[in-house]
Motif scaffolding. Sequence first.
Motif, PDB file in Angstrom:
ATOM      1  N   TYR A 120      33.758  37.952  32.474  1.00 29.90           N
ATOM      2  CA  TYR A 120      35.061  38.570  32.718  1.00 29.90           C
ATOM      3  C   TYR A 120      36.091  38.026  31.735  1.00 29.90           C
ATOM      4  CZ  TYR A 120      33.454  40.162  37.364  1.00 29.90           C
ATOM      5  OH  TYR A 120      32.786  40.768  38.393  1.00 29.90           O
ATOM      6  N   ILE A 121      37.165  38.802  31.550  1.00 26.15           N
ATOM      7  CA  ILE A 121      38.406  38.288  30.978  1.00 26.15           C
ATOM      8  C   ILE A 121      39.382  38.193  32.138  1.00 26.15           C
ATOM      9  CG2 ILE A 121      40.292  38.705  29.367  1.00 26.15           C
ATOM     10  CD1 ILE A 121      38.388  40.495  27.779  1.00 26.15           C
ATOM     11  N   VAL A 123      43.188  37.194  34.061  1.00 26.95           N
ATOM     12  CA  VAL A 123      44.554  37.672  33.868  1.00 26.95           C
ATOM     13  C   VAL A 123      45.305  36.858  32.820  1.00 26.95           C
ATOM     14  CG1 VAL A 123      45.620  36.223  35.648  1.00 26.95           C
ATOM     15  CG2 VAL A 123      46.564  38.504  35.182  1.00 26.95           C
ATOM     16  N   ASN A 124      44.792  35.679  32.478  1.00 27.31           N
ATOM     17  CA  ASN A 124      45.394  34.853  31.432  1.00 27.31           C
ATOM     18  C   ASN A 124      44.725  35.044  30.074  1.00 27.31           C
ATOM     19  OD1 ASN A 124      47.313  33.482  33.174  1.00 27.31           O
ATOM     20  ND2 ASN A 124      45.555  32.419  34.045  1.00 27.31           N
ATOM     21  N   GLY A 125      43.790  36.000  29.999  1.00 24.54           N
ATOM     22  CA  GLY A 125      43.098  36.269  28.742  1.00 24.54           C
ATOM     23  C   GLY A 125      41.998  35.275  28.419  1.00 24.54           C
ATOM     24  N   LYS A 126      41.520  34.563  29.420  1.00 20.89           N
ATOM     25  CA  LYS A 126      40.495  33.540  29.202  1.00 20.89           C
ATOM     26  C   LYS A 126      39.121  33.989  29.699  1.00 20.89           C
ATOM     27  CE  LYS A 126      43.813  29.719  29.527  1.00 20.89           C
ATOM     28  NZ  LYS A 126      44.178  28.467  30.241  1.00 20.89           N
ATOM     29  N   HIS A 127      38.106  33.395  29.127  1.00 26.80           N
ATOM     30  CA  HIS A 127      36.716  33.645  29.514  1.00 26.80           C
ATOM     31  C   HIS A 127      36.497  33.207  30.958  1.00 26.80           C
ATOM     32  CE1 HIS A 127      32.411  32.912  29.803  1.00 26.80           C
ATOM     33  NE2 HIS A 127      32.217  33.569  28.668  1.00 26.80           N
ATOM     34  N   MET A 128      35.912  34.091  31.758  1.00 29.37           N
ATOM     35  CA  MET A 128      35.623  33.789  33.167  1.00 29.37           C
ATOM     36  C   MET A 128      34.206  34.246  33.479  1.00 29.37           C
ATOM     37  SD  MET A 128      37.559  35.306  36.559  1.00 29.37           S
ATOM     38  CE  MET A 128      36.824  35.140  38.211  1.00 29.37           C
ATOM     39  N   PRO A 129      33.353  33.387  34.003  1.00 24.27           N
ATOM     40  CA  PRO A 129      31.965  33.789  34.282  1.00 24.27           C
ATOM     41  C   PRO A 129      31.886  34.800  35.417  1.00 24.27           C
ATOM     42  CG  PRO A 129      32.414  31.621  35.201  1.00 24.27           C
ATOM     43  CD  PRO A 129      33.623  31.987  34.393  1.00 24.27           C
ATOM     44  N   LEU A 130      30.791  35.544  35.447  1.00 27.75           N
ATOM     45  CA  LEU A 130      30.548  36.470  36.544  1.00 27.75           C
ATOM     46  C   LEU A 130      30.278  35.681  37.815  1.00 27.75           C
ATOM     47  CD1 LEU A 130      28.221  39.118  34.830  1.00 27.75           C
ATOM     48  CD2 LEU A 130      30.715  39.061  34.935  1.00 27.75           C
ATOM     49  N   SER A 131      30.545  36.317  38.942  1.00 29.98           N
ATOM     50  CA  SER A 131      30.313  35.682  40.241  1.00 29.98           C
ATOM     51  C   SER A 131      29.065  36.272  40.880  1.00 29.98           C
ATOM     52  CB  SER A 131      31.516  35.904  41.162  1.00 29.98           C
ATOM     53  OG  SER A 131      31.230  35.500  42.488  1.00 29.98           O
ATOM     54  N   THR A 132      28.311  35.439  41.566  1.00 30.55           N
ATOM     55  CA  THR A 132      27.143  35.920  42.307  1.00 30.55           C
ATOM     56  C   THR A 132      27.548  36.503  43.659  1.00 30.55           C
ATOM     57  OG1 THR A 132      26.797  33.700  43.243  1.00 30.55           O
ATOM     58  CG2 THR A 132      25.615  34.243  41.206  1.00 30.55           C
ATOM     59  N   ASN A 133      28.806  36.348  44.030  1.00 28.57           N
ATOM     60  CA  ASN A 133      29.266  36.798  45.344  1.00 28.57           C
ATOM     61  C   ASN A 133      29.937  38.165  45.334  1.00 28.57           C
ATOM     62  OD1 ASN A 133      28.614  34.198  46.613  1.00 28.57           O
ATOM     63  ND2 ASN A 133      30.327  33.420  45.425  1.00 28.57           N
ATOM     64  N   TYR A 134      30.546  38.532  44.190  1.00 31.11           N
ATOM     65  CA  TYR A 134      31.349  39.745  44.193  1.00 31.11           C
ATOM     66  C   TYR A 134      31.490  40.264  42.760  1.00 31.11           C
ATOM     67  CZ  TYR A 134      35.356  42.816  45.146  1.00 31.11           C
ATOM     68  OH  TYR A 134      36.197  43.901  45.260  1.00 31.11           O
ATOM     69  N   SER A 135      31.431  41.591  42.620  1.00 26.77           N
ATOM     70  CA  SER A 135      31.644  42.230  41.323  1.00 26.77           C
ATOM     71  C   SER A 135      32.993  42.936  41.328  1.00 26.77           C
ATOM     72  CB  SER A 135      30.533  43.243  41.026  1.00 26.77           C
ATOM     73  OG  SER A 135      29.286  42.596  40.867  1.00 26.77           O
ATOM     74  N   ALA A 136      33.850  42.544  40.414  1.00 28.11           N
ATOM     75  CA  ALA A 136      35.191  43.119  40.355  1.00 28.11           C
ATOM     76  C   ALA A 136      35.146  44.543  39.809  1.00 28.11           C
ATOM     77  CB  ALA A 136      36.092  42.249  39.485  1.00 28.11           C
ATOM     78  N   ARG A 137      35.989  45.386  40.351  1.00 28.77           N
ATOM     79  CA  ARG A 137      36.099  46.778  39.887  1.00 28.77           C
ATOM     80  C   ARG A 137      37.138  46.824  38.767  1.00 28.77           C
ATOM     81  NH1 ARG A 137      38.784  51.686  41.495  1.00 28.77           N
ATOM     82  NH2 ARG A 137      37.400  53.507  41.395  1.00 28.77           N
ATOM     83  N   VAL A 138      36.674  46.524  37.567  1.00 26.11           N
ATOM     84  CA  VAL A 138      37.553  46.457  36.397  1.00 26.11           C
ATOM     85  C   VAL A 138      36.889  47.212  35.244  1.00 26.11           C
ATOM     86  CG1 VAL A 138      38.628  44.250  37.039  1.00 26.11           C
ATOM     87  CG2 VAL A 138      36.487  44.245  35.746  1.00 26.11           C
ATOM     88  N   PRO A 139      37.663  47.588  34.226  1.00 28.98           N
ATOM     89  CA  PRO A 139      37.063  48.290  33.077  1.00 28.98           C
ATOM     90  C   PRO A 139      36.046  47.421  32.349  1.00 28.98           C
ATOM     91  CG  PRO A 139      39.458  48.481  33.060  1.00 28.98           C
ATOM     92  CD  PRO A 139      39.125  47.463  34.101  1.00 28.98           C
ATOM     93  N   PHE A 140      35.024  48.086  31.787  1.00 24.34           N
ATOM     94  CA  PHE A 140      34.045  47.406  30.942  1.00 24.34           C
ATOM     95  C   PHE A 140      34.535  47.422  29.497  1.00 24.34           C
ATOM     96  CE2 PHE A 140      31.341  48.092  34.542  1.00 24.34           C
ATOM     97  CZ  PHE A 140      30.377  47.096  34.478  1.00 24.34           C
TER      98      PHE A 140
END
Length: 239
Positions: A120-121, A123-140
């Motif tokens: 993920y990117i 909200v601060n523009g930083k690298h964020m790993p994917l979560s095993t608990n939830y997938s965010a509904r955001v643009p690819f």
Amino acid sequence: MKVNWNYIKAFALLVLVVFLYSFSSARNKRRNLERIEVHFTNDENLYITETAVNKLLIQKHDSVQNLAKETLDLKVIENRLDTDEMIEDAEVYLTVNGRLEAVISQRRPIARVYGNESYYIDVNGKHMPLSTNYSARVPFIKSIEEEHIPEVYPLVMKIDKDEFLKEHITLIKRNQKGEYVLEMRLYDFEILFGEANSIENKIKNLKAFYKKALLDNQLGTYKWVNLKFENQVVCTKKG
């Protein structure tokens, strides 16, 4: 010599207060934790579970049973939580009745990079790993290197803050010219956005085009919508 009993009473009262405070403070420090309570801001624990937070709080211990309050360094615990990749901010404190409480603010993703490495990117523009608990509904985002994140970040933030864009834009691609192409959820035409500049003006033109084409029932007839030119939208129809 006349004895001033008021001074003596005041001194005795002060000694008593200090004694009682010291006694209660020492007794409070010797108390064991009764339980842990975790609170998530906005009542959301999407990307990290309460169980995971609990493990970070007590770390080497299996439970809070027989865990003395005096053994806890709250600053160390907060720092441990803050270093977790899913946590934006954490506040930890002890209550007088033996509870260890933590208030957790999670990081919020605004786009998901898809490629050899998916992440993920936030909200601060930083690298964020994917979560095993939830997938965010955001643009690819496709065909992009991590070095291009600062370049595309303003566009992604604009999409996140705009209800129209947030509802309709599902994919962002970067071509070999360094230009960005957007795809929509409901229609199969592509939007040639160009370089990630003049964002406000380009979005204004896109909305004007969309409103007019929707009224004319023409949205399904286009192959390309080009926003690269100032103050105009150039469209290419299918076939």
